[in-house]
Design a protein around this motif. Structure first.
Motif, PDB file in Angstrom:
ATOM      1  N   GLU A  74       0.835  -1.200   0.000  1.00 42.10           N
ATOM      2  CA  GLU A  74       0.000   0.000   0.000  1.00 42.10           C
ATOM      3  C   GLU A  74       0.879   1.264   0.000  1.00 42.10           C
ATOM      4  N   LEU A 101       2.865   1.224  -3.675  1.00 44.97           N
ATOM      5  CA  LEU A 101       2.056   1.626  -4.833  1.00 44.97           C
ATOM      6  C   LEU A 101       1.450   3.020  -4.655  1.00 44.97           C
ATOM      7  N   GLY A 102       1.449   3.499  -3.424  1.00 44.19           N
ATOM      8  CA  GLY A 102       0.807   4.792  -3.144  1.00 44.19           C
ATOM      9  C   GLY A 102      -0.696   4.658  -2.956  1.00 44.19           C
ATOM     10  N   THR A 103      -1.187   3.430  -2.907  1.00 47.18           N
ATOM     11  CA  THR A 103      -2.645   3.222  -2.782  1.00 47.18           C
ATOM     12  C   THR A 103      -3.152   3.509  -1.376  1.00 47.18           C
ATOM     13  N   LEU A 104      -2.213   3.637  -0.424  1.00 48.80           N
ATOM     14  CA  LEU A 104      -2.643   4.009   0.922  1.00 48.80           C
ATOM     15  C   LEU A 104      -3.285   5.392   0.883  1.00 48.80           C
ATOM     16  N   ARG A 105      -2.686   6.291   0.117  1.00 50.96           N
ATOM     17  CA  ARG A 105      -3.258   7.636  -0.045  1.00 50.96           C
ATOM     18  C   ARG A 105      -4.633   7.555  -0.680  1.00 50.96           C
ATOM     19  N   THR A 106      -4.705   6.751  -1.745  1.00 52.80           N
ATOM     20  CA  THR A 106      -5.966   6.652  -2.487  1.00 52.80           C
ATOM     21  C   THR A 106      -7.063   6.100  -1.572  1.00 52.80           C
ATOM     22  N   THR A 107      -6.696   5.153  -0.709  1.00 52.14           N
ATOM     23  CA  THR A 107      -7.676   4.540   0.186  1.00 52.14           C
ATOM     24  C   THR A 107      -8.101   5.518   1.271  1.00 52.14           C
ATOM     25  N   LEU A 108      -7.117   6.126   1.942  1.00 51.37           N
ATOM     26  CA  LEU A 108      -7.463   7.026   3.050  1.00 51.37           C
ATOM     27  C   LEU A 108      -8.173   8.285   2.553  1.00 51.37           C
ATOM     28  N   ALA A 109      -7.864   8.690   1.322  1.00 48.18           N
ATOM     29  CA  ALA A 109      -8.542   9.869   0.775  1.00 48.18           C
ATOM     30  C   ALA A 109     -10.028   9.616   0.543  1.00 48.18           C
ATOM     31  N   ASP A 130       2.641  10.940   8.566  1.00 45.91           N
ATOM     32  CA  ASP A 130       2.144  11.495   7.309  1.00 45.91           C
ATOM     33  C   ASP A 130       2.229  10.411   6.257  1.00 45.91           C
ATOM     34  N   ILE A 131       1.273  10.417   5.347  1.00 37.70           N
ATOM     35  CA  ILE A 131       1.254   9.394   4.307  1.00 37.70           C
ATOM     36  C   ILE A 131       1.805  10.002   3.022  1.00 37.70           C
ATOM     37  N   GLY A 168       3.451   9.763  -0.985  1.00 38.34           N
ATOM     38  CA  GLY A 168       3.000   9.147  -2.236  1.00 38.34           C
ATOM     39  C   GLY A 168       3.698   7.831  -2.500  1.00 38.34           C
ATOM     40  N   ALA A 169       3.537   7.321  -3.725  1.00 35.35           N
ATOM     41  CA  ALA A 169       4.090   6.014  -4.084  1.00 35.35           C
ATOM     42  C   ALA A 169       5.607   5.991  -3.907  1.00 35.35           C
TER      43      ALA A 169
END
Lengths: 345, 304
Positions: free
Chosen positions: A153, A156-164, A338-339, A341-342
């Motif tokens: 997560e 890939l940077g998908t942690l940002r996409t998920t938390l957003a 802080d989260i 990016g990828a």
């Protein structure tokens, strides 16, 4: 909150099952458990453990030398060498006494061990034995799975996409932990089923009943299953902690596996020092080994820990301590960080 | 205050000695397409991150959709993409959207299909995300932000990596999103894009807000006019002596005078007093680019 976590866990599984990695890890667990089962079966069938000690004597009868040799295999089969019939009654009696002594001194242990092995190849003991054998491998596999599930997560940077999308951080990390625990339980179940199938086939070739008559054995196996599963949880917590700390799947895996093997080497090297013995039982690997190896009738010598292992209760409490402390640190760290990016890891 | 969907008050983010965002106070009204303009490193993405709860502010406060402290709840009504769109490369575009739809409250398969259609990805919806071009990834990112029909969209460089036709198409889409009641906060370093799409703009430089307002108003703050006079040399001399005239430049086609918008009408009177007569006066439209370069050049000093 609970409903949200369960829903997220379901979706996490829906996503994870489309990756190859968990299926490869499961396949490895099945293959290794099958190898250990069929290895045990082949060992039993070969009976080599009965050939390690032998009885040999040389007698002179009517001017001729009579060689009499036996192994524990003959003892177990209840057959005597035909040459013994050529001896006088007195000599025969003497030789039979020698054979009885040989049986008591050299054959009792391997014959009993072989009998135990035969029993362990039959359901439900076969499941307990295999779970015990794969518990160390399971820890390694679960570390890889946990590190990858969290680390990907970040990578890939998908942690940002998920938390957003408004997914709470606590909800996210709890659902990951829950999924990993459920997957571990499911993987152990699949391994058990695969062993049950092999065990049924083996029983047919051995002419045994497919399932042991002792109904209490199933309860023992259920306990082994629960203990093996609980033995994996601290490693999930450890892997999650380092994956969050390093924000990386690869680095997290390397640290935890490095620790896993280094710990065993350090224990083996330092166990002769008194000061080390005092702290050794609080080391995760020994606590887990102490917990898992105390399985009563299905006990397994793991051989990875030096000296006497801690008792089950001690192991349970130390593991619980690791789970709580690592879980709390992971939670705290994940909430605060802080989260970015990828990272491409 | 109810028509503000986003408000920040002295929002600050410091990474060690680096001040990424410096006491940023923004107000974004409902139904606007609001531009966050600034060069790379000006703090746009950090600001977006703070708005989405991905980055913890060092100090200051923010309110999303009037959320106050219930920021996480407000995020369910926000669609956002920060930096380059990040999705699962082993899932198809459709599976990625379905996943994010599922975790954020659910929705119909039809919604996913419609969004894929809307961003022009319907034909490639079942291809793996890992096989998408950057432009296609941006389109999927835009579809993702529209899941659940959010009230507020936060878009960080949404046309990055697109071809010119794709950029124009996405700009039209963003523009249309702003007209059907949604609010769009568009972060970009592309002045042309912001000028074309946004109603209002905030300009950031080195983490500081250096200008904020409606694009049209900002461009009207300073105006350039072209003058033709009976005596250009004397006119230059006179205008240079006026303290409210910012700059006078002599060109082949006349004099280019930079002057505050509200005082441009006084130019003729000032020159005629000295017997210099204006034969032609033409207002020149200042571009956002010129404006941006002016304000960042003059006011964009590093905070530290």
């Amino acid at each position: 909150m609970i409903t949200d976590v369960l829903k997220l866990t379901k979706w996490e599984w829906n996503k994870l099952r489309r990756r190859r990695m968990p299926w490869i890890l499961l396949a490895i667990a099945i293959v290794i458990s099958q190898i250990s089962f069929w290895g045990g079966y082949a060992f039993y069938r070969s009976g080599v453990m009965l050939d390690q000690a032998s009885f040999a004597t040389s007698e002179t009868q009517n001017g001729q030398t009579v060689e009499i040799t036996m192994t524990c295999r003959d003892i177990e089969a209840g057959t005597l060498p035909p040459e013994i019939e050529n001896l006088s009654e007195q000599r025969r009696g003497q030789v039979l006494e020698d054979i009885a002594r040989f049986e008591a001194e050299a054959c009792q242990t391997p014959i009993e061990a072989r009998r135990d092995l035969r029993e362990a190849l039959v359901l439900p003991y076969s499941i307990g034995l295999s779970l015990g054998l794969v518990s160390s491998l399971g820890a390694i596999l679960v570390v890889i799975l946990a590190s990858s599930t969290i680390g990907i997560e970040y990578g890939l940077g998908t942690l940002r996409t998920t938390l957003a999308k408004g997914i709470g951080r606590s909800q996210f990390i709890v659902s990951k932990a829950l999924l990993l625990a459920l997957l571990s339980a499911a993987a152990l179940l699949v391994v058990s089923i695969s062993i049950a199938i092999s065990s049924t086939i083996a029983a047919l070739t051995l002419g045994d009943a497919a399932v042991a008559a002792d109904s209490g054995a199933w309860l023992e196996v259920a306990i082994v299953y629960g203990k093996t599963l609980y033995g994996l949880i601290p490693y999930i917590a450890l892997a999650m902690f380092f994956a969050v700390l390093t924000s990386s799947s690869g680095v997290g895996t390397a640290i935890v596996l490095g620790y896993y093997f280094a710990e065993r080497i350090v224990v083996a090297l330092l166990f002769n020092f008194d000061w080390f013995r005092k702290v050794a039982d609080f080391i995760l690997g020994r606590a887990v080994d102490g917990w898992i190896s105390s399985e009563g009738g299905l006990s397994i010598e793991l051989g990875a820990s030096a000296g006497e292992l801690p008792d089950a209760l001690h192991g349970f409490l130390v593991m619980l301590g690791y789970i709580v402390i690592l879980g709390a640190f992971t939670f705290w760290l994940f909430q605060r960080r802080d989260i970015a990016g990828a990272k491409g890891d | 205050m109810n028509d503000l969907v986003l408000q920040t008050d002295r929002l600050t983010k410091r990474y060690g000695r680096i001040l990424a965002v410096d006491r940023l106070s923004l107000e974004v009204p409902r139904g606007h397409v609001f531009g966050l303009l600034g060069p790379n490193g000006s703090g746009k993405t950090t600001t977006m991150g703070m708005l989405l709860g991905l980055v913890r502010p060092t100090s200051g406060s923010l309110s999303l959709l009037g959320s106050g402290t219930r920021h996480a709840e407000a995020l369910h009504r926000v669609g956002a993409i920060v930096e380059s769109p990040s999705f699962y490369p082993y899932l198809s575009g459709r599976a990625n959207l379905t996943y994010f739809q599922g975790i954020s409250g659910g929705g119909s398969r039809r919604e996913v299909d419609d969004l894929l259609e809307r961003v022009g990805l319907a034909d490639r919806a079942d291809d793996r995300f890992g096989a998408y071009s950057l432009g296609m990834k941006q389109r999927l990112g835009l579809a993702y932000t529209l899941l659940g029909d959010p009230e507020l969209l936060l878009l960080d460089e949404p046309t990055n990596g697109m071809d010119p036709a794709g950029m124009a198409e996405i700009r039209d889409l963003i523009r249309s999103l702003g007209t059907d009641g949604r609010t769009v906060l568009l972060s970009s370093h592309l002045l042309y894009e912001v000028e074309q799409v946004c109603d209002s703009v905030a300009i950031l430089s080195y983490g500081k807000l250096i200008a904020q307002g409606a694009v049209a108003d900002l461009l009207r703050l300073e105006e350039q006019v072209r003058l033709r006079t009976s005596n250009d040399a004397k006119a230059v001399e006179i205008l240079a002596g006026l303290e409210w005239v910012e700059e006078v430049e002599t060109r082949d086609d006349g004099l280019i005078v930079t002057v505050a918008h509200e005082r441009s009408s006084e130019l003729t009177a000032s020159l005629s007093k000295s017997k210099v007569y204006v034969t032609e006066i033409t207002p020149l439209q200042l571009s956002l680019e010129q404006y941006f370069l002016d304000v960042t050049g003059e006011k964009g000093a590093r905070a530290e």
